[in-house]
Design a protein around this motif. Structure first.
Motif, PDB file in Angstrom:
ATOM      1  N   THR A  30      23.501 103.038  14.201  1.00  0.00           N
ATOM      2  CA  THR A  30      24.490 102.501  15.133  1.00  0.00           C
ATOM      3  C   THR A  30      25.875 102.537  14.508  1.00  0.00           C
ATOM      4  O   THR A  30      26.045 102.177  13.336  1.00  0.00           O
ATOM      5  CB  THR A  30      24.152 101.043  15.516  1.00  0.00           C
ATOM      6  OG1 THR A  30      22.854 100.999  16.110  1.00  0.00           O
ATOM      7  CG2 THR A  30      25.181 100.490  16.495  1.00  0.00           C
ATOM      8  N   LYS A  70      25.006 105.228  19.353  1.00  0.00           N
ATOM      9  CA  LYS A  70      23.756 105.346  18.607  1.00  0.00           C
ATOM     10  C   LYS A  70      23.377 106.806  18.458  1.00  0.00           C
ATOM     11  O   LYS A  70      23.774 107.651  19.269  1.00  0.00           O
ATOM     12  CB  LYS A  70      22.630 104.583  19.310  1.00  0.00           C
ATOM     13  CG  LYS A  70      22.793 103.069  19.294  1.00  0.00           C
ATOM     14  CD  LYS A  70      21.592 102.384  19.933  1.00  0.00           C
ATOM     15  CE  LYS A  70      21.745 100.868  19.897  1.00  0.00           C
ATOM     16  NZ  LYS A  70      21.684 100.345  18.505  1.00  0.00           N
ATOM     17  N   THR A  98      23.794 100.263  10.312  1.00  0.00           N
ATOM     18  CA  THR A  98      24.829  99.984  11.303  1.00  0.00           C
ATOM     19  C   THR A  98      26.168  99.993  10.593  1.00  0.00           C
ATOM     20  O   THR A  98      26.373  99.253   9.624  1.00  0.00           O
ATOM     21  CB  THR A  98      24.606  98.619  11.977  1.00  0.00           C
ATOM     22  OG1 THR A  98      23.391  98.654  12.727  1.00  0.00           O
ATOM     23  CG2 THR A  98      25.750  98.298  12.924  1.00  0.00           C
TER      24      THR A  98
END
Length: 393
Positions: A30, A70, A98
Motif C-alpha cells: 500500500t 495498492k 505500507t
C-alpha cells in the motif's frame, strides 16, 4: 549521447513483460498519504518497469489531498512513482509494506516526506542530489562565457564528483539495496540531450559499478529479471569498451606473455592464493574457461557440466583453467572453494585485456588447448565436447 542513453535503457527487454505480472500470490503493498495544495489535480500511480512507465491507477484529489494505491507484491524490489504533471516522487517497494507519503504541490518533487521507509528516504536523498546536479549543470550553461569544450569540461567535473559521492556513500556501501539500483539509472539533461550519469557504454569504471549491484542482486534476489538486466548491461558495456580500445589504440603485448606456439599466456592468482600460469599446464589438454559466477542459476548449471567433464577426463590428463570476471572477489572465493580445477580471479573483470586477446564476445566462453600449448578450437567451433577432448588426450 542521446542514442546511447536510449539504447542502454532498452537493453535486454526480452521477457521483461513478466516482471510486472509475476507477483507473490495475492499479497498487496500500500502507498498512501496526502498531497496538499493539489485540489482537482490528477495524481498518477505509475510502475517504472524495464520497458518504461505504465500507469497502474490514478485519482483526482479533493481538498484534503488524501490518496491510497495498492499493488501486488513482487519477488524483488520494484520501482514506482507518484506524479502530478511533471512533479514526481520515486518510491521503491520490496514487500507487503505500507509506505506513507506526505507532500505539497506544486513543488512535490522536493517537498515531501516518506514515513518508516529506509529505502525511500535514501531514494529521496539521491533524487535531491540529482536535482541539485541538474541545476548546477544548467547554471554552467547559462552563466559561463566560455567555449563549448570548456563548458563540457566543467560539467564533466561536476558529474565525476557526483559519481564519486554516490559510488562510495551509497552504491558500494549497500549494493543489494533498491536505492543503489535506482542510482544506476539517474540521468541529467544538458541542452536537449539526456545522458546517464553512470554509463557503462562509455566508461569502464561504470561497468564495475553495474557489476557490483548485479552480483549483490544475484545473492539477494536470484533469477530476478532486473538482476539479469544489470548483467546484460554490464556485458554490453564490456563489449563496447573493447571495441573502443581496439579502434583507438594498438594493443602492445609483452613478448614474454606469448608462448612459442602463439598462445597468449595468462598468469593470475587462484582461490588458494597461489600464482597460476596457463602455459604451466603444458602436457595436459586444457579448457580455458571465461566465467561469471554471479549469473546465478546459469552459472550453477555450467559448473555441473564442467564437473562432469573434469571427473571423466582429469585422470587422463585433462585440466580446466577457469578465469572469473566477477566484480566481487569475496563472492568468487566462496563460489570456488570446493572446485577441483584451477580457478583464478581477474581483478580487471570485464575490462580485462585477456578478453581482448582471446576475442571474447560473450560469457561464458571456453577454448580447448592441446598438450603442446597450442590453442585448437573455441566453443562455437565444437559440436561434441567429449569427442574433442578424447581426440586430444
Amino acid at each position: 549521447m542521446r542514442h546511447n542513453f536510449k539504447t542502454l535503457l532498452s537493453i535486454s527487454a526480452v521477457a521483461v513483460a513478466l516482471v510486472f505480472t509475476t507477483g507473490c500470490s495475492n499479497e498487496k503493498f500500500t502507498i498512501n498519504g496526502e498531497i496538499a495544495n493539489a485540489k482537482d489535480s490528477t495524481l498518477y500511480f505509475e510502475h517504472n518497469g524495464l520497458q518504461g512507465f505504465e500507469t497502474i491507477d490514478s485519482v483526482k484529489l479533493d481538498g484534503t489531498g488524501t490518496f491510497e494505491f495498492k499493488g501486488d507484491r513482487m519477488n524483488n524490489p520494484e520501482f514506482y512513482r507518484l506524479r502530478i504533471a511533471g512533479q514526481i516522487i520515486n518510491i521503491a517497494i520490496d514487500s507487503t509494506e505500507t509506505v506513507t507519503v506526505k507532500g505539497s504541490y506544486p513543488m512535490m518533487a522536493t517537498n515531501y516526506v516518506v514515513s518508516d521507509s529506509y529505502e525511500n528516504k535514501k531514494i529521496k536523498e539521491l533524487a535531491l542530489k540529482q536535482i541539485e546536479l541538474q541545476a548546477q549543470c544548467q547554471r554552467v550553461v547559462a552563466e559561463t562565457e566560455a567555449s563549448v569544450d570548456s563548458i563540457q569540461s566543467i560539467i564533466k567535473k561536476l558529474v565525476d564528483q557526483y559519481k564519486d559521492d554516490v559510488t562510495k556513500n551509497y552504491i558500494f556501501k549497500e549494493p543489494m539495496k533498491a536505492y543503489s539500483y535506482f542510482a544506476l539509472f539517474q540521468y541529467i539533461t544538458v541542452g536537449r540531450q539526456s545522458s546517464l550519469i553512470f554509463n557503462p557504454r562509455e566508461n569502464p569504471e561504470d561497468v564495475k559499478v553495474f557489476g557490483a549491484v548485479a552480483t549483490s542482486w544475484d545473492t539477494y534476489y536470484p533469477d530476478s529479471e532486473r538482476g539479469k538486466n544489470l548483467h546484460n548491461i554490464a556485458i554490453e558495456g564490456m563489449k563496447d569498451q573493447r571495441i573502443v580500445q581496439a579502434n583507438n589504440q594498438q594493443l602492445v603485448i609483452d613478448e614474454s606473455k606469448v608462448s612459442d606456439a602463439g598462445l597468449f599466456n595468462i598468469t593470475l592468482i587462484d582461490n588458494k592464493g597461489q600464482q597460476r600460469s596457463l602455459t604451466d599446464l603444458k602436457g595436459k589438454v586444457v579448457m580455458l574457461d571465461f566465467h561469471l559466477f554471479s549469473v546465478g542459476e546459469e552459472s550453477t548449471k555450467r559448473i555441473m557440466q564442467l564437473r562432469d567433464l573434469y571427473n571423466k577426463y582429469h585422470a587422463q590428463g585433462f585440466e580446466i583453467y577457469q578465469i572469473s570476471l566477477d566484480s566481487n572477489e569475496h563472492f568468487w572465493k566462496t563460489q570456488t572453494q570446493h572446485l577441483p580445477w584451477v580457478s583464478v580471479y581477474d581483478p580487471d573483470g570485464m575490462n580485462s585485456d585477456n578478453l581482448m586477446k582471446y576475442n571474447v564476445q560473450s560469457l561464458p566462453t571456453f577454448f580447448l588447448i592441446d598438450k603442446n600449448n597450442v590453442l585448437q578450437k573455441r566453443d562455437v567451433q565444437i559440436n561434441d565436447i567429449d569427442a574433442e577432448i578424447r581426440s586430444m588426450l
